[in-house]
Design an enzyme around this catalytic site. Structure first.
Site, PDB file in Angstrom:
ATOM      1  CB  SER A  64      -1.014   0.008   1.140  1.00 41.65           C
ATOM      2  OG  SER A  64      -0.415  -0.291   2.357  1.00 41.65           O
ATOM      3  CG  HIS A 111      -0.951   4.277   3.558  1.00 44.75           C
ATOM      4  ND1 HIS A 111      -2.216   4.126   4.076  1.00 44.75           N
ATOM      5  CD2 HIS A 111      -0.547   3.028   3.220  1.00 44.75           C
ATOM      6  CE1 HIS A 111      -2.566   2.853   4.046  1.00 44.75           C
ATOM      7  NE2 HIS A 111      -1.554   2.169   3.536  1.00 44.75           N
TER       8      HIS A 111
END
Length: 161
Positions: A64, A111
């Site tokens: 991610s 992230h």
């Protein structure tokens, strides 16, 4: 780099692969295979780098960070071509907020690191689109990757230090 290929649970891998399928295909068509691979790995490095600084000693898994990097690079490239990419900012924002919710066990640090790396690599691609700028583009990509690697190593050294 192994963090980019390890996942925890079926939903984790399904959502990451879904995002990679959607944005990866578009970006690979825009950039070509080797630039896409460079983007993916550099943003993954930046995701890992920020984890080592903001959450030392924390073990994370998943692609991610790199996926968020793809989002950021796609945004930069769309804007550089004069396209509206507000919807992408909404998707990034909503997904980023989820990482801050208690009990989600999501690495918001990866992230954010991926986003930083994606903006940097997207900027390099946007500013060096001309084929005559290819050596400059390659040099800037290598330099960006090295900065991420060195900062990750420094963060790791400080953690075990």
């Amino acid at each position: 780099m192994t963090v980019l290929f390890v996942h925890s649970g079926i939903l984790h891998i399904v959502f990451n692969m879904w995002a990679l399928w959607i944005f990866g295909r578009m970006l690979e068509n825009m950039l070509g295979a080797w630039r896409f691979v460079a983007l993916y790995f550099i943003t993954g490095i930046f995701g890992s780098m920020l984890v080592t600084f903001l959450a030392p000693g924390t073990w994370v898994v998943g692609a991610s960070g790199a996926i968020f990097g793809l989002f950021a690079a796609f945004f930069v490239l769309q804007r550089s071509l004069g396209q509206n990419a507000v919807q992408l900012l909404v998707i990034m924002g909503l997904n980023l907020v989820v990482g801050f919710l208690p009990g989600t066990n999501i690495s918001w640090q990866a992230h954010v690191g991926g986003i930083v790396g994606g903006f940097l690599v997207g900027f390099v691609f946007a500013k060096t689109r001309n084929v005559r700028q290819r050596p400059l583009q390659i040099g800037m990509l290598v330099a960006t990757a090295l900065v991420g690697i060195v900062l990750t190593a420094v963060g790791y050294a400080v953690t075990i230090g």
